[in-house]
Scaffold this active site. Sequence first.
Site, PDB file in Angstrom:
ATOM      1  N   THR A 130      -2.267 -10.100  -0.572  1.00 13.23           N
ATOM      2  CA  THR A 130      -2.043 -10.265  -1.976  1.00 13.23           C
ATOM      3  C   THR A 130      -1.677 -11.484  -2.616  1.00 13.23           C
ATOM      4  O   THR A 130      -2.353 -12.018  -3.412  1.00 13.23           O
ATOM      5  CB  THR A 130      -0.880  -9.268  -2.395  1.00 13.23           C
ATOM      6  OG1 THR A 130      -1.366  -7.847  -1.693  1.00 13.23           O
ATOM      7  CG2 THR A 130      -0.687  -9.095  -3.402  1.00 13.23           C
ATOM      8  N   ALA A 179       0.896  -1.299   0.030  1.00 10.93           N
ATOM      9  CA  ALA A 179       0.137   0.023   0.087  1.00 10.93           C
ATOM     10  C   ALA A 179       1.046   1.260   0.006  1.00 10.93           C
ATOM     11  O   ALA A 179       1.879   1.311   0.705  1.00 10.93           O
ATOM     12  CB  ALA A 179      -0.835  -0.031   1.173  1.00 10.93           C
ATOM     13  N   HIS A 223      -2.885  -5.013  -4.069  1.00  7.64           N
ATOM     14  CA  HIS A 223      -1.960  -4.602  -2.948  1.00  7.64           C
ATOM     15  C   HIS A 223      -2.853  -4.678  -1.655  1.00  7.64           C
ATOM     16  O   HIS A 223      -3.994  -4.579  -1.704  1.00  7.64           O
ATOM     17  CB  HIS A 223      -1.354  -3.088  -2.823  1.00  7.64           C
ATOM     18  CG  HIS A 223      -2.381  -2.225  -2.795  1.00  7.64           C
ATOM     19  ND1 HIS A 223      -2.672  -1.661  -1.275  1.00  7.64           N
ATOM     20  CD2 HIS A 223      -3.287  -1.382  -3.403  1.00  7.64           C
ATOM     21  CE1 HIS A 223      -3.703  -0.732  -1.604  1.00  7.64           C
ATOM     22  NE2 HIS A 223      -4.122  -0.683  -2.821  1.00  7.64           N
ATOM     23  N   CYS A 224      -2.230  -5.073  -0.538  1.00  4.63           N
ATOM     24  CA  CYS A 224      -2.601  -5.036   0.803  1.00  4.63           C
ATOM     25  C   CYS A 224      -1.787  -4.196   1.464  1.00  4.63           C
ATOM     26  O   CYS A 224      -0.970  -3.486   1.045  1.00  4.63           O
ATOM     27  CB  CYS A 224      -2.607  -6.389   1.335  1.00  4.63           C
ATOM     28  SG  CYS A 224      -1.199  -7.410   1.324  1.00  4.63           S
ATOM     29  N   SER A 225      -1.481  -4.249   2.796  1.00 11.16           N
ATOM     30  CA  SER A 225      -0.711  -3.408   3.489  1.00 11.16           C
ATOM     31  C   SER A 225       0.898  -3.747   3.008  1.00 11.16           C
ATOM     32  O   SER A 225       1.600  -2.618   2.724  1.00 11.16           O
ATOM     33  CB  SER A 225      -0.928  -3.218   4.795  1.00 11.16           C
ATOM     34  OG  SER A 225      -0.410  -4.634   5.514  1.00 11.16           O
TER      35      SER A 225
END
Length: 1636
Positions: free
Chosen positions: A1399, A1264, A1391-1393
């Site tokens: 992901t 992210a 995306h994730c964090s």
Amino acid sequence: MEAVPRMPMIWLDLKEAGDFHFQPAVKKFVLKNYGENPEAYNEELKKLELLRQNAVRVPRDFEGCSVLRKYLGQLHYLQSRVPMGSGQEAAVPVTWTEIFSGKSVAHEDIKYEQACILYNLGALHSMLGAMDKRVSEEGMKVSCTHFQCAAGAFAYLREHFPQAYSVDMSRQILTLNVNLMLGQAQECLLEKSMLDNRKSFLVARISAQVVDYYKEACRALENPDTASLLGRIQKDWKKLVQMKIYYFAAVAHLHMGKQAEEQQKFGERVAYFQSALDKLNEAIKLAKGQPDTVQDALRFTMDVIGGKYNSAKKDNDFIYHEAVPALDTLQPVKGAPLVKPLPVNPTDPAVTGPDIFAKLVPMAAHEASSLYSEEKAKLLREMMAKIEDKNEVLDQFMDSMQLDPETVDNLDAYSHIPPQLMEKCAALSVRPDTVRNLVQSMQVLSGVFTDVEASLKDIRDLLEEDELLEQKFQEAVGQAGAISITSKAELAEVRREWAKYMEVHEKASFTNSELHRAMNLHVGNLRLLSGPLDQVRAALPTPALSPEDKAVLQNLKRILAKVQEMRDQRVSLEQQLRELIQKDDITASLVTTDHSEMKKLFEEQLKKYDQLKVYLEQNLAAQDRVLCALTEANVQYAAVRRVLSDLDQKWNSTLQTLVASYEAYEDLMKKSQEGRDFYADLESKVAALLERTQSTCQAREAARQQLLDRELKKKPPPRPTAPKPLLPRREESEAVEAGDPPEELRSLPPDMVAGPRLPDTFLGSATPLHFPPSPFPSSTGPGPHYLSGPLPPGTYSGPTQLIQPRAPGPHAMPVAPGPALYPAPAYTPELGLVPRSSPQHGVVSSPYVGVGPAPPVAGLPSAPPPQFSGPELAMAVRPATTTVDSIQAPIPSHTAPRPNPTPAPPPPCFPVPPPQPLPTPYTYPAGAKQPIPAQHHFSSGIPAGFPAPRIGPQPQPHPQPHPSQAFGPQPPQQPLPLQHPHLFPPQAPGLLPPQSPYPYAPQPGVLGQPPPPLHTQLYPGPAQDPLPAHSGALPFPSPGPPQPPHPPLAYGPAPSTRPMGPQAAPLTIRGPSSAGQSTPSPHLVPSPAPSPGPGPVPPRPPAAEPPPCLRRGAAAADLLSSSPESQHGGTQSPGGGQPLLQPTKVDAAEGRRPQALRLIERDPYEHPERLRQLQQELEAFRGQLGDVGALDTVWRELQDAQEHDARGRSIAIARCYSLKNRHQDVMPYDSNRVVLRSGKDDYINASCVEGLSPYCPPLVATQAPLPGTAADFWLMVHEQKVSVIVMLVSEAEMEKQKVARYFPTERGQPMVHGALSLALSSVRSTETHVERVLSLQFRDQSLKRSLVHLHFPTWPELGLPDSPSNLLRFIQEVHAHYLHQRPLHTPIIVHCSSGVGRTGAFALLYAAVQEVEAGNGIPELPQLVRRMRQQRKHMLQEKLHLRFCYEAVVRHVEQVLQRHGVPPPCKPLASASISQKNHLPQDSQDLVLGGDVPISSIQATIAKLSIRPPGGLESPVASLPGPAEPPGLPPASLPESTPIPSSSPPPLSSPLPEAPQPKEEPPVPEAPSSGPPSSSLELLASLTPEAFSLDSSLRGKQRMSKHNFLQAHNGQGLRATRPSDDPLSLLDPLWTLNKT
């Protein structure tokens, strides 16, 4: 009764110990018999002494029992080494006190010590059992165990020590003790049974057994001998035991009464209760003087039994009235013994601890151990003999089969490029000019070679001319006029020099030809190696195995795996057996075992090998069955084996050829350089010789002239005669006329290059040389030439015959000879004008059309057509070149030609035998690149008298590549469409000119040349119903292998100011697909004509040299400036030439784009066997999911593999930008990170993840954006042309500001990140996700791109989504959005964090779902995870995610099965209804307004979008490309209402027969769409011929049809009022001319 107070228990006292001085005797025996120092055993003797002290003063607890057992075992060990028994050598006196009398009793026997210890062990257990109150379950169990252990100790003492060492250990006393202890243990069990409310009958039997044990004890107590031994305690014990006998008998009958009550035997119930009451009264009588606990128990029991008896008696007296039977008549209660004496094992190592005297081993024990070792060796030899026999058979069998499990199925090796070839490709990729350098070097060599040869020919010509002149001179003058000797000598010297150089040149010519042949052999391979890897892979042979063959292969692999498994298991079992035998040492047991029991001990010890023996014998027995199955599988494998063997040979051969070509490159370059150096030297020498020859010949000519003049003065003037005209050698004229060959032909050997020849005089039926050869071979006429050069673009004063470039025909093929009656040809010569040319204006030549033979009509006799010979007409060329501001290319212009001369009419035909059925194309294959003149504008002088041919697609004979040719096979030629249809409409009923699969590709050196004129026969058509002809961009085969297509250019004919006939609409011909062969686009409009029959697929073309091109951005920035007039029929500038579109150059990065996403054409599960296979895979997959251990193993293997893979990959660049990484352990690999091309630096924490599945798009996995990297993130979105962004971040993370909001959330409030500005167009929330449509604009550009941002907010940072169904539905939404974009090879950003955990799970599940949907079954998830992790470390970060993905795959497969009517095996989960909505988000590349797209992409995209949606189809699959139309569709199957795109209406001034009116079709109802109201894609989709309308509702307007175009309308043309609802109505069609 469970609450009855507990009765007291009887316990025994411990015996007291006296002296036992064993140390001196032991030391003496060790010294005497073992020969060892006795002092060395002081420590052991002290340990034993300390142990005895603890045993004789034993504590009254459980620890005391352990001490006694340990001492008992050590005494046993000591006795087995040192004989201390009665009468033995080391016997010493042992003293203990007798319990009942208190006297000390001594015996010289260590067994007396052991017996006393055993007695104390039993007594201590009885004490511990009696001490417990037994109020809890645990207490009852402990007391019961203690009493059983006590009984065991007394029983062991009674059986193993028959000698009565003292009164308290006599047999009667020990029997009494055993029965007492067992009775008390059974009593504890009875209390536990009553507490547990067991069945009454069972409790009664347990109670009866207590009575039995106590009766036995009572009989022993009543024995006079026992009574005299016990003394005073005998009475106390007897009273207590008798009372308990009556008491427990009463309890037994009480529960028998309860049993009768349950069986509703009320008379029996009264009898049992009566008996219980009587016995309880007897017990009360005997209980006088007993402690209060006994009295309490009796009173409690009396209350219970009395109450029960009174109630039962009343019930029976007043209600049931059953007879009460006598007790004797009732069934007696048999006891159930549930307790037993627990045995004592004095040598149990767990109890005794380590043997204190382990160092003392008697010789007898060693002997016994050797005997045991021999027994073990015999067992091992027997098993090894069996194993070796079976192994020998197995080895011989496998050797004869020659089946190596490693190479049986090496199909995977053929699916990728081998490493050694990859190295060569990589080496060529960093040297992109390899092929060009080689070709240029050879061209330079050829050029010098040609110059030398020309110079040598010039010298020869000069010498021959001089010799001829000398002869004439001699004839005229005679010997008198001889020239000087010096001159002759000089001429002879020149001749010698010329002969020497000629000899050297001829030898070098052979070497040069060999070098060219080698170059031609290797250059194609070098082009292939330097081209895209997929082309290299396609050039390698691939296995073509049927599903049955693959099944055979899999079966053989499975059986070979079984063989290997059997071998491994056999080796493992053998190893276990050896280790077990080696470790098996029973010496310690032998020490303590009597010699007479050795054999029995051996048998017991050898039983431990029985299990391994059974396993080994099963393994050996299975070998025969496995080998039988392997034989059958090998028989089936024979055919497959032969195919794979041939494939392996081809593979290795191709591989060696390609590698050899690479290795030959340096040698070729070196030899080429040597040749250039050699010829450069030779050229200088030959040039000098030529000058010398010229000067010598000139001097001789001058001398001759002087002599001649002198002689003429002497002689009278002769009569005027005409000298014989000179006939120059054909080669000389050719050398003059040929000029330099084209650039591509200079690399060919000189013997293959020939210029166009002047025609000889017509002799009989010989074919004149200036006519193109016949398409099929003939026995007369010249043979085909491989190559011919065109006329150079210079000014020629040519002969009167028309010189036309020879076009190479196909290779000669045999034709059945036969008599042919050919008329003599007739031609009309005419003096031709000399064409002139300038650098800007090529010669605008109009060679006579129709000079080739007309194709024979099937079934009719054929004859050669009339030959026509005449001068080439040159056009008057305008001296100026017109340019337009918006067109960056010169526009050639010219005027119309003079009318062509009228050819002679065709002579009458005579029957000839038809040729072999080998149809040939009517057009001439272009063997070399021709100069491309501009478009022609013919005047109205039309020759008449020629019948129009019937033109159809002609199959091309499959050409064989010639070793000496520098070009590949020619693509099949198609009939040329009419360039000027208003002059010669062809007669082609039912046929339209087909389109070729190859577009015209510009070649190096001819940049900007328009395509050649599309000549057709100048024949007026007969009065039939002609279809309007069409003209368009004509594909022309290139002189080399077919080039990879550049973006196809749309060439339309430039109409003259006053059109004379129907104007042809431009036709765009799509190039071949990226795979290198012509693949029909799915769902295209049906072709206007049937495609030609399938021919051999041409070999994959090597990559061509890219011509100097415009940058892509330059072409895309001014899309609409590419002459909209010429494309839409607008007026042109007076220049009259057609502007040229420059080809756009594709970036290197764009050239490496992955192939487009493979689409799922149809439902793969229509076949039941596919469904069954999916069900079986699902069951197996469920098994993996249910096995927690297996998942743990998979996870460990994945972690290990990740560490192994990560060691070979670098993250050096990412480490330099630590501030741009959210987590310092999550960074992209250098090899596949996303590189920013236009930022301050090129780094962003993002990785390209590709190759998971051909049906899954490429992904970009990224973190992210941090507050400082959001600009980089959007720059990556812009550069990668991303249309879909997937965000897997929960709302909680954004609220806690763990993840920054990097996108606008309110409409009208744009967000700026660096050079990019973002605006929110729309937001839509669903139950699974939030969909945002954003517009992205770069700096000050006016163009905007739309993209879709899909947010899945219900996946927490440290957990899982609510259900797999929601995530599956979200993945389907993502894929649906992705399919709406074009092209289909741009990536999706996920995306994730951190960019790895959620992901990775999303990517894994996406790929798995697509594989299942494509019909490929359930993929191997661990393999996909490893593939992801090889591209980005830590993808799928948690084991929890892996399990979730397994569950989600199971859920998806269940949904697929349910969709096809297969019920789930268990209760299904809540069915996630897949919302199938036709979302049409705005495309990332706005195709209408241009964007960053070349015009070719727009055209290709429009073609892709030209799909007629089937009626009533509402799923999004309707918008996907499906299978293409069948190529052989007949014209009758065309939809009548579909307008032919290439047709044009006839001119208003040219009356033509009316076309039949098309039948009206009912309008197809549109599928409802829930997407955004409008988008570029919708507009483009409406521009297809099927669906075009300016308004979706049609607003009541009349539908335009072909008929409307055929009718004349009076209008103002471009000045007419435009409808306001036309989205393109505001465009000025002349805007390119008005810009200035």
